[in-house]
Design a protein around this motif. Structure first.
Motif, short mmCIF file in Angstrom:
data_model
loop_
_atom_site.label_atom_id
_atom_site.label_comp_id
_atom_site.label_asym_id
_atom_site.label_seq_id
_atom_site.Cartn_x
_atom_site.Cartn_y
_atom_site.Cartn_z
N ASP A 102 -13.45 -32.49 17.25
CA ASP A 102 -12.81 -31.34 17.92
C ASP A 102 -12.09 -31.75 19.19
OD1 ASP A 102 -14.50 -29.33 16.35
OD2 ASP A 102 -16.01 -30.56 17.36
N SER A 103 -12.62 -32.77 19.86
CA SER A 103 -12.19 -32.98 21.25
C SER A 103 -12.08 -34.47 21.55
CB SER A 103 -13.21 -32.32 22.19
OG SER A 103 -12.82 -32.46 23.53
N TYR A 104 -11.17 -34.78 22.45
CA TYR A 104 -10.97 -36.16 22.91
C TYR A 104 -11.12 -36.19 24.41
CZ TYR A 104 -8.45 -40.54 23.97
OH TYR A 104 -8.09 -41.78 24.45
N ARG A 105 -12.05 -37.01 24.89
CA ARG A 105 -12.22 -37.20 26.32
C ARG A 105 -11.49 -38.48 26.73
NH1 ARG A 105 -17.02 -39.64 29.61
NH2 ARG A 105 -16.20 -39.28 31.69
N PHE A 106 -10.52 -38.35 27.61
CA PHE A 106 -9.76 -39.51 28.11
C PHE A 106 -9.70 -39.39 29.62
CE2 PHE A 106 -5.87 -37.34 29.43
CZ PHE A 106 -6.02 -36.11 28.81
N SER A 107 -9.23 -40.45 30.29
CA SER A 107 -9.07 -40.33 31.74
C SER A 107 -7.63 -40.58 32.12
CB SER A 107 -10.00 -41.28 32.49
OG SER A 107 -9.49 -42.60 32.52
N LEU A 108 -7.24 -39.98 33.24
CA LEU A 108 -5.92 -40.22 33.81
C LEU A 108 -5.98 -41.50 34.62
CD1 LEU A 108 -5.14 -36.65 35.25
CD2 LEU A 108 -4.35 -37.61 33.06
#
Ligand code: PNW
Length: 480
Positions: free
Chosen positions: A70-76
């Motif tokens: 459902d979801s993708y956790r990424f960082s800037l």
């Protein structure tokens, strides 16, 4: 059974996957400088190329899409968006995250965006990094920029990833950037990071972002290797340093009451005002919890010998032999270990959740924002198809057992039944730059050949695909 509305996701961090460190106006980060120093990273690795995700982003999003989560956790990457950490922004860097967000949304993947996953812009690092209270205000400015640029598309914001690890590894032990050892300095660095969390949250709220906001802390239940008063004290001390120092101010608005000496000591080391504590403890929409393993400690310096000994050649951060410290982390004979030497102890994820529930009666909904393991993955030719294949059965067991433990603990009648657990993000989508361990530790669901950049989905990728599609149904048969 995994509830039909339980979020499943995968997580990454910019510095660990993007590469392209000197391209399109990205500024250097403290981690680039740290990795360039001799003998800091296993095999002298750096993140100059990493997974080359900056150039392969669309293909990588396709991998997430095919996985079905459902979801993708990424960082800037802060230095890609605001190269100096203050002042002007970089249009090409912004365009990259615009493309990433649009790509995710067009494929129905919900973005969870971490503002800070350790890549401090170098000019800020050189101005003192987290030892300098100013850095907290700079992150809040960056949060306002990110809110303005991406706020319309981000469903969940994580302000800071694991201030614990930056504090203890970056400042306490000096084995992560900025490589600044010293426990007395680590304490103010930790305080400034939690303050930065609060200030960033204020900035996001002031900008009126529609997304939910939380912080991500790593939690490791701490137990004594042996009984006795000194051991119990050590356990409490380590628990405060590793867990409490970062979750108490956020969830209780105060630092630990473990030791009446601790607060004066903290005040002696750094400025802690009631105003700081109020900023740090603003209500969260969710709490992000990373769980990898429990910690078992014994008094005195290592090295470990005997039946509890840790395997040879572990990374320093296991503290298995730290003559400068009054304690050491011991092995744990009954548990299997990952390639990092971390004990595989899924029941302690249930214990972690139960401890959180007991300590923090007002705990908001929880996402496990990271969990996963490194194993010595090998590529073989698949017997049937002739295609390259990685049969990472240990990772499937790790993930399945941890997911099951978390769900059981938070189900009615479970030890952490009051915890409103909303989801689990696997660390990580693909093998990447594992900080001080370089490319020597593979945590991915997707194997990356760092010579060719070929991506090979492992068996665990197919397993998570199946698990995801079977939510709401009885998955016990596919768990192993
Ligand atoms: C996390 N420990 O770091 C980070 O958020 C990720 O970027 C990292 O790749 C992942 O876990 C695997 O290491 C940790 O020693 C670093 O307790 C150290 C510890 C835990 C988590």
């Amino acid at each position: 059974m995994i509830p039909a509305d339980f979020t499943l996701g995968v997580a990454t961090a910019a510095f660990q996957i993007e590469g392209a460190v000197a391209e399109d106006g990205r500024g250097p980060s403290g981690w680039d400088a740290f990795a360039a120093q001799p003998a800091r990273i296993v095999n002298g690795d750096n993140a100059d190329v990493a997974c080359d995700h900056y150039h392969r982003m669309a293909d990588d999003v396709q991998l997430i899409h095919a996985l079905g989560v459902d979801s993708y956790r990424f960082s800037l990457s802060w230095p890609r968006i605001q190269p100096d950490g203050r002042g002007g922004t970089n249009p090409a860097g912004i365009a990259f995250y615009d493309r990433l967000l649009d790509e995710l949304l067009s494929r129905g993947i919900s973005p969870m965006c971490t503002l800070y996953h350790w890549d401090t812009p170098l000019p800020l690092e050189q101005a003192g990094g987290w030892l300098n209270r100013e850095t907290a205000y700079r992150l809040a400015d960056f949060a306002a920029i990110a809110a303005e640029l991406f706020g319309d598309r981000v469903q969940r914001w994580v302000t800071i990833n694991e201030p614990t690890t930056v504090t203890l590894n970056g400042y306490g032990l000096g084995i992560h950037a900025p490589g600044h050892p010293g426990l007395f300095d680590a304490v103010p660095a930790g305080h400034h990071m939690v303050l930065a969390h609060g200030l960033s949250m204020q900035a996001l709220r002031a900008a009126g972002v529609p997304g939910d906001i939380g912080i991500t802390n790593v939690y490791s239940p701490v137990v004594a290797a042996r009984g006795g008063f000194v051991n119990d004290l050590l356990v409490e001390l380590f628990d405060v340093l590793h867990n409490g120092m970062f979750s108490d101010p956020v969830l209780l608005g105060r630092y630990s009451e473990f030791n009446p000496l601790l607060m004066p000591f903290l005040h002696y080391l750094t400025e802690v005002s009631d105003e700081d504590l109020a900023i740090m403890s603003q209500p969260l929409d969710f709490y992000g919890l990373n769980y990898y393993f429990p910690t078992r400690i014994a008094p005195g310096p290592g090295p470990n010998t005997g039946p509890d000994a840790l395997p040879e050649g572990l990374p320093d951060h296991m503290l298995e032999d730290s003559p400068e410290l009054p304690f050491h982390i011991t092995g744990w004979a009954q548990y299997d270990r990952t390639a990092f030497g971390w004990p595989v102890a899924p029941e302690y994820l249930g214990i972690a959740l139960a401890e959180m529930a007991a300590r923090y009666p007002q705990l908001p909904p929880v996402f496990i924002t990271e969990g996963g393991a490194s194993f010595p993955d090998v590529v073989v030719q698949d017997a049937l198809t002739g295609e390259p294949h990685v049969a990472d059965i240990q990772r499937i067991n790790y993930l399945g057992d941890h997911l099951a433990a978390a769900l059981a603990a938070t189900a009615p009648g479970g030890a952490a039944e009051s915890v409103d657990l909303r989801g689990y993000y696997v660390w990580t989508l693909m093998d990447n730059f594992e900080w001080a361990a370089g490319y020597s530790q593979r945590f991915g669901l997707v194997y990356v050949d760092f010579e060719t950049q070929q991506r090979i989905p492992k068996s665990s990728y197919s397993w998570l695909q199946a698990i995801t599609s079977l939510r709401g149904a009885d998955t016990s048969a596919v768990r192993r």
